[in-house]
Motif scaffolding. Sequence first.
Motif, PDB file in Angstrom:
ATOM      1  N   GLU A  22      -7.851  -6.824   1.494  1.00 31.20           N
ATOM      2  CA  GLU A  22      -9.299  -6.582   1.559  1.00 31.20           C
ATOM      3  C   GLU A  22     -10.024  -7.765   2.197  1.00 31.20           C
ATOM      4  OE1 GLU A  22     -10.113  -5.590  -2.483  1.00 31.20           O
ATOM      5  OE2 GLU A  22      -9.623  -3.461  -2.197  1.00 31.20           O
ATOM      6  N   THR A  31      -4.740   1.181   1.447  1.00 25.40           N
ATOM      7  CA  THR A  31      -5.649   0.030   1.611  1.00 25.40           C
ATOM      8  C   THR A  31      -5.559  -0.521   3.034  1.00 25.40           C
ATOM      9  OG1 THR A  31      -5.159  -0.522  -0.694  1.00 25.40           O
ATOM     10  CG2 THR A  31      -6.351  -2.180   0.594  1.00 25.40           C
ATOM     11  N   HIS A  78      -7.973  -1.614   6.916  1.00 22.05           N
ATOM     12  CA  HIS A  78      -7.919  -2.974   7.475  1.00 22.05           C
ATOM     13  C   HIS A  78      -6.877  -3.008   8.583  1.00 22.05           C
ATOM     14  CE1 HIS A  78     -10.551  -4.676   4.365  1.00 22.05           C
ATOM     15  NE2 HIS A  78     -10.051  -3.676   3.643  1.00 22.05           N
TER      16      HIS A  78
END
Lengths: 249, 249, 249, 249
Positions: free
Chosen positions: B70, B93, B97
């Motif tokens: 993150e 996740t 990104h």
Amino acid sequence: MNAIRVAVIGAQGRMGAQAVDAIGEAEGLKLVAALGSSDSLEILRERNVDVAVELTVPKSTEDNVRWLVEHDIDTVVGTTGWDNERLARLEETLRSHPKTGVLIAPNFSIGAVLAMRFAELAAPYFDSAEVVEIHHTRKLDAPSGTANHTAQRIAAARSAAGLPQVPDSTESDPHGARGAVIDGIHVHAIRQQGMNAHEEIHLGSSGEALTIRTDSHSTSAFMPGIVTAVRSISEYTGLVHGLENMLDL
Amino acid sequence: MNAIRVAVIGAQGRMGAQAVDAIGEAEGLKLVAALGSSDSLEILRERNVDVAVELTVPKSTEDNVRWLVEHDIDTVVGTTGWDNERLARLEETLRSHPKTGVLIAPNFSIGAVLAMRFAELAAPYFDSAEVVEIHHTRKLDAPSGTANHTAQRIAAARSAAGLPQVPDSTESDPHGARGAVIDGIHVHAIRQQGMNAHEEIHLGSSGEALTIRTDSHSTSAFMPGIVTAVRSISEYTGLVHGLENMLDL
Amino acid sequence: MNAIRVAVIGAQGRMGAQAVDAIGEAEGLKLVAALGSSDSLEILRERNVDVAVELTVPKSTEDNVRWLVEHDIDTVVGTTGWDNERLARLEETLRSHPKTGVLIAPNFSIGAVLAMRFAELAAPYFDSAEVVEIHHTRKLDAPSGTANHTAQRIAAARSAAGLPQVPDSTESDPHGARGAVIDGIHVHAIRQQGMNAHEEIHLGSSGEALTIRTDSHSTSAFMPGIVTAVRSISEYTGLVHGLENMLDL
Amino acid sequence: MNAIRVAVIGAQGRMGAQAVDAIGEAEGLKLVAALGSSDSLEILRERNVDVAVELTVPKSTEDNVRWLVEHDIDTVVGTTGWDNERLARLEETLRSHPKTGVLIAPNFSIGAVLAMRFAELAAPYFDSAEVVEIHHTRKLDAPSGTANHTAQRIAAARSAAGLPQVPDSTESDPHGARGAVIDGIHVHAIRQQGMNAHEEIHLGSSGEALTIRTDSHSTSAFMPGIVTAVRSISEYTGLVHGLENMLDL
């Protein structure tokens, strides 16, 4: 698909006799000629041979291979004695026969060929590298050609990766226990009754080791390599040097 | 070129402490943070960390890695406990990104990684294949994850090459001497005082054998793999599973 | 039975510190003194020491051992540097102290000692014999003393059994790959990062091989040998040379 | 000294044919009879045979050996199938022929016999011990009789020395990777194309390992053992079980 029509030249020698058996049993291959030293190569034309396996002696091999190329027969050569001059003359002949392929292989043991290739791939990741070979006690030269070649390839791979010389603090070695040094790589030769042809490659870094060992217990070890080469040679043209070029690595 | 700014998370553990030393000594890397279990990850932002090395414990690793992704910090993970569910959540996740890379490596021993890769490359050329692993006597499970994985990759390579089952005429084995069978490949586990982590891969055909052995004598064996990964991770995005993907093979 | 009262001389060195721990933990032994280089040997008299373990440096060891013999303390010596002159002087001193025993052991690794003994026992039954040793890259001399000694003992055993020279047809060995020749036995020395002290003895005859390998991964390998010697030395008088004399072989 | 007059019974089998050659070439031995399955044993009386080598099949061996003992011919037996009942009957017969000796040897490989003996001698000095055997893929049973016997002898030696069970923390081994357990010693069996008969004994303690390996590449490995037995059997009376009793260990 039609079977590949194969001839063995030098069928009465030890390697040749085994090759005759191995080709006879291999799927997709058909043995159509097995020539001894007194047989004429003309038989190969009569029998429409696709691939010849040349397993004779150093003094005959060059003439045989020239004849085969001139008759556009793809050839797998296991005879030794191919120095740089002979190779140059062969390449010259091959230029006038651009569809023909010749494999000259100093070692048909797939294990030995893979071991050399793996040593080369692994060498850049280790600080130390040494080679030990073990052979029968009738061998005249030391180290073996395979060990010599393995050391050269390890040295080249280290050099290409920018590695320094192998670490070695030896100050006193009065009897030569550190062995031969080939391009900076130490090579050791053991001669042992009851052994045949064996090579062990030692790679090491802090806290770890990688060891690659290949054992050829008998000439039967060369048959899978010969069969693989016979199956593949039609896909190649010109001179192929070393069985490793035909493996999927 | 500027040095890569590296943080070690889990710096007080055995692996972590060695990683701190190894990164401190490695050319081109600069250790800027060494976090223990009570330190906040916020320190990494303050110190402009490029790459984090996560060497904590199974219960902490997922939260740590999520935070790192993150914050767009490339990460090298040596902690175990990454099952398929955790990997799926991590990939989720990572999708938000897209410039960030994470390496999850079950084994940082370059020797072990190379051995597995070589076994896979060689497997199609041999009739027989078996795996032996030797570990210290404190190990709770058998066989090792590495041996299990090696067997699976050998089996997959044999299958892809169209090889049949390994030849085996055993009719009587009352005590289980033939060991575990993983995807058709026999795996044997030795537990020996004084040893650490070792694997031997046996490949054989008529007349020949190829044996690949890897020894990890201590956790220092993992440091070259960690340093290689730290140097390379910025060239990757998304999830990279296994150090072998970063070696030039 | 009362515990044997033991002193370690040279307790601050690497071997010494480990010996302190090993003796402290061994059943039947009681560590009563651990002397560093500035401590007086007089402490040993005050503490009624039964057995001293001498692990200092070549320049101190002779004076220490003479003092110990003169005070009738049985002694186990692990320090190197005991040449024939020193041994002769020690035997002279021991003659006036007929109840005292001193063990001088060049190698406290029980594995290495057993390997040498087994090589000697097996040598008469095999045509070929060679020795390979592998050591860390900081070692200054090649081959190792242990490998040298192993070759000598193999040669003596072959000679006693009336065996001829080992078979060897080597005619060409331009770089010395056949290694050192010690009493007719070839010895090879490998130097490898990440290794410690290892020896492999190769014996071969037609159709068969016997290989004996010993690995000392760390100085902890010497502790069982030291503890065994401390327990046994009181049963001996005079000079005992080599740990093998104390093993039940 | 007169040459020992030797007969081979079972001279047409693989072992028998090699024994005929080996005895024919051995100094001090004279081959005077080579019997096939249709030949009468009476030939041995006519030819004044001193020593018979019995290399037939399990169903014939007991009758042959009884006849030989009843005719006071010292005998070396390499045929398998001698269970406890047969051995008891043979000892009964030998009691009435107190000058006659019979060697029953399950393994004539001197290397294998030495390896077993060395394993037994070394076992008391190591915490851990395991056995690995490798055989060709036509073998029907696992583990081999030699590996089984080696494990039993290691276990007995450990027990006699008061050693506890080998250390092992394995809690999870769902597929049996830890192998067979023979008298508390783990035994592993590998089946590999291109191999013949091989055994590796692993002994380990903190910081060190001793590994003893024996390779029988072919049945020629058994000939030195047979020749040694033929030369020595006249010095023995009664039943001798195992070639190790005739070696100078």
